[in-house]
Design a protein around this motif. Structure first.
Motif, PDB file in Angstrom:
ATOM      1  N   ARG A 189       0.899  -1.215  -0.075  1.00 17.17           N
ATOM      2  CA  ARG A 189      -0.069  -0.277   0.002  1.00 17.17           C
ATOM      3  C   ARG A 189       0.881   1.323   0.009  1.00 17.17           C
ATOM      4  N   ASN A 190       1.927   1.130   0.741  1.00 11.10           N
ATOM      5  CA  ASN A 190       2.697   2.394   1.000  1.00 11.10           C
ATOM      6  C   ASN A 190       4.034   2.407   0.062  1.00 11.10           C
ATOM      7  N   GLY A 191       4.236   1.451  -0.927  1.00 13.76           N
ATOM      8  CA  GLY A 191       5.448   1.228  -1.692  1.00 13.76           C
ATOM      9  C   GLY A 191       6.565   1.062  -0.918  1.00 13.76           C
ATOM     10  N   ARG A 192       6.625   0.507   0.190  1.00 12.47           N
ATOM     11  CA  ARG A 192       7.830   0.315   0.990  1.00 12.47           C
ATOM     12  C   ARG A 192       8.523  -1.180   0.547  1.00 12.47           C
ATOM     13  N   PHE A 193       9.745  -1.157   0.123  1.00 17.04           N
ATOM     14  CA  PHE A 193      10.176  -2.600  -0.496  1.00 17.04           C
ATOM     15  C   PHE A 193      11.704  -2.481   0.062  1.00 17.04           C
ATOM     16  N   ASP A 194      11.988  -1.883   1.160  1.00 12.02           N
ATOM     17  CA  ASP A 194      13.455  -1.831   1.749  1.00 12.02           C
ATOM     18  C   ASP A 194      13.669  -2.859   2.820  1.00 12.02           C
ATOM     19  N   GLY A 223       7.896 -10.146  -1.384  1.00  6.70           N
ATOM     20  CA  GLY A 223       9.318  -9.829  -1.760  1.00  6.70           C
ATOM     21  C   GLY A 223       9.779 -10.640  -3.152  1.00  6.70           C
ATOM     22  N   LEU A 224       8.743 -11.249  -3.895  1.00  5.61           N
ATOM     23  CA  LEU A 224       8.950 -11.957  -5.120  1.00  5.61           C
ATOM     24  C   LEU A 224       8.825 -11.142  -6.116  1.00  5.61           C
ATOM     25  N   PRO A 225       9.282 -11.171  -7.430  1.00 11.42           N
ATOM     26  CA  PRO A 225       9.098 -10.458  -8.797  1.00 11.42           C
ATOM     27  C   PRO A 225       7.610 -10.889  -9.195  1.00 11.42           C
ATOM     28  N   SER A 226       6.749  -9.960  -9.323  1.00 16.06           N
ATOM     29  CA  SER A 226       5.228 -10.424  -9.978  1.00 16.06           C
ATOM     30  C   SER A 226       5.173 -10.287 -11.257  1.00 16.06           C
ATOM     31  N   THR A 227       6.006 -11.038 -11.860  1.00 15.35           N
ATOM     32  CA  THR A 227       6.271 -11.328 -13.219  1.00 15.35           C
ATOM     33  C   THR A 227       5.265 -12.500 -13.764  1.00 15.35           C
ATOM     34  N   SER A 228       4.945 -13.684 -13.083  1.00 15.90           N
ATOM     35  CA  SER A 228       4.285 -14.767 -13.203  1.00 15.90           C
ATOM     36  C   SER A 228       3.597 -15.414 -12.071  1.00 15.90           C
ATOM     37  N   PHE A 271      10.686 -11.455   8.813  1.00 19.85           N
ATOM     38  CA  PHE A 271      10.284 -11.001  10.439  1.00 19.85           C
ATOM     39  C   PHE A 271      10.451  -9.391  10.459  1.00 19.85           C
ATOM     40  N   SER A 272      11.286  -8.726   9.866  1.00 18.88           N
ATOM     41  CA  SER A 272      11.064  -7.443   9.649  1.00 18.88           C
ATOM     42  C   SER A 272      10.091  -6.814   8.917  1.00 18.88           C
ATOM     43  N   LEU A 273       9.670  -7.561   7.999  1.00 17.51           N
ATOM     44  CA  LEU A 273       8.524  -7.105   7.125  1.00 17.51           C
ATOM     45  C   LEU A 273       7.101  -7.482   7.893  1.00 17.51           C
ATOM     46  N   PHE A 274       7.050  -8.604   8.431  1.00 23.53           N
ATOM     47  CA  PHE A 274       6.027  -9.175   9.267  1.00 23.53           C
ATOM     48  C   PHE A 274       5.791  -7.900  10.387  1.00 23.53           C
ATOM     49  N   PHE A 275       6.610  -7.231  11.055  1.00 20.67           N
ATOM     50  CA  PHE A 275       6.269  -6.287  12.209  1.00 20.67           C
ATOM     51  C   PHE A 275       5.888  -4.925  11.385  1.00 20.67           C
ATOM     52  N   TYR A 276       6.457  -4.719  10.399  1.00 20.02           N
ATOM     53  CA  TYR A 276       6.052  -3.597   9.623  1.00 20.02           C
ATOM     54  C   TYR A 276       4.617  -3.735   9.300  1.00 20.02           C
TER      55      TYR A 276
END
Length: 384
Positions: free
Chosen positions: A200-205, A294-299, A210-215
């Motif tokens: 939603r916020n365009g955050r991919f850093d 975290g994966l490329p949305s190509t297929s 686990f860090s993505l889960f807390f975010y």
């Protein structure tokens, strides 16, 4: 599964959309013609926000194969008799869901303490994950051949406890399958207001799950939508269902207060929803990250994972073989009770599946899931 509740909170429908799915889409996904209105609406909403073109079911704006085309190509690797066997509905097979929820409730009722309350929440969360997965089977019409019976089972036992209905859940889940990984995906679409927080916020850093889960978990938008579920869309149905259930559970609670002689099982109500809005909510967020983030949305093959199987963590987080999420997106009409059998055959016989995002362990081994570095395909751009 999908968006905002442990099931999916539906998006509003526009009554003016009359597009119909192709016969192939009904065959592959198990969605009826009427569900096309929601897919059109979800895409139109994203398009109006300037996030990308509206894709019709089965279309691709980039020249790449559409989801339906990818599914058709994948199915060509499998003998028709195998597909017929795998896609035959099996019916709800597990009675453990109800017993774990009831066991948690009764444990706390008869021995109330902090320890039994927490244990009861864990048991109820396990049961709620099971409810969610069987409801997911029902919305794909994988429990029985009868659409009405699928929806009746979902509304009576599976979706309603988790604050949704079969009709609303099917509408919201349809767009996720048809627009997987695009801006129009309601769960993982860039800047889509129903997506996980980092989309939603365009955050991919975030490079760690686990860090993505807390975010993503500490998100007041997602949490609020999880709490209320589909109550604004189906208030009478959900309030009636929970009134009846609270009265029934009152007979299993000693010294339960009563209204006009009718017992009120308020402790079950509080315990169930406290669990749904804490442990089960966190399980939902973490599972969504595991499935796609975290994966490329190509297929479909590149944007979806197969998680480790057959250990206690998987049995709790992704019961009923929900860990085979890539397989579910490739063959949505296969009931969850057949996913393990299907997976084993595909690994041995379909190289493109065997070589896809498949993990056999969480922490150790050649390629452990939780050691994966996320967003590798866009990290140089993020660094700039």
């Amino acid at each position: 599964m999908s968006s905002r509740t442990e099931l999916t909170r539906a998006h509003p429908l526009s009554p003016h959309h009359s597009a119909k799915f192709t016969p192939a889409s009904r065959k592959y996904f198990g969605h009826a013609d009427a569900d096309a209105r929601h897919v059109q609406d979800a895409g139109r909403r994203a398009s109006h926000r300037g996030e990308g073109p509206l894709l019709q079911s089965g279309e691709s704006s980039s020249g790449k194969p559409s989801v339906l085309e990818q599914l058709k190509d994948f199915r060509s690797n499998i003998p028709k008799d195998k597909l017929t066997e795998w896609e035959r509905p099996t019916g709800p097979r597990s009675i453990m869901i109800g017993t774990t929820i009831l066991a948690g409730h009764q444990m706390y009722i008869w021995e109330p303490s902090v320890a039994t309350f927490l244990t009861a929440m864990v048991l109820m969360a396990w049961g709620q994950r099971g409810l969610s997965n069987l409801a997911h089977d029902a919305i794909h019409r994988n429990l029985t051949r009868s659409k009405k019976l699928n929806d009746t089972l979902a509304d009576a036992f599976l979706a309603s406890p988790l604050m949704s209905t079969a009709y609303l859940q099917r509408q919201a889940h349809t767009a996720h399958h048809h627009y997987l990984g695009t801006e129009n995906d309601p769960d993982h679409g860039l800047h889509n207001d129903t997506s996980l927080k980092h989309y939603r916020n365009g955050r991919f850093d975030h490079t760690s799950m686990f860090s993505l889960f807390f975010y993503d978990a500490f998100d007041h938008v997602a949490f609020f939508q999880n709490v209320i579920g589909s109550l604004p869309e189906a208030p009478f149905h959900l309030m009636s269902w929970w009134t009846i259930m609270t009265v029934l559970m009152g007979f299993l609670e000693p010294n339960a207060p009563s209204v006009f002689g009718v017992p009120i099982g308020w402790r079950f109500f509080v315990l169930f929803h406290a669990t749904r809005c804490t442990i089960t909510y966190c399980c939902y967020i973490f599972r969504e990250i595991i499935d796609h983030s975290g994966l490329p949305s190509t297929s479909v093959l590149e944007f979806t994972r197969t998680s480790p199987c057959c250990n206690l963590f998987q049995k709790f987080l992704q019961p009923h073989d929900d860990n085979y999420h890539l397989l579910h997106h490739l063959l949505p009409r296969v009931p969850m009770s057949k996913l393990h059998e299907c997976h084993l055959w595909l690994v041995d016989n379909v190289p493109v599946y065997e070589q896809a995002n498949r993990y056999t362990s969480y922490f150790s081994g050649e390629s452990p899931l939780f050691a994966e570095s996320l967003h590798r395909h866009i990290m140089p751009a993020v660094a700039q």
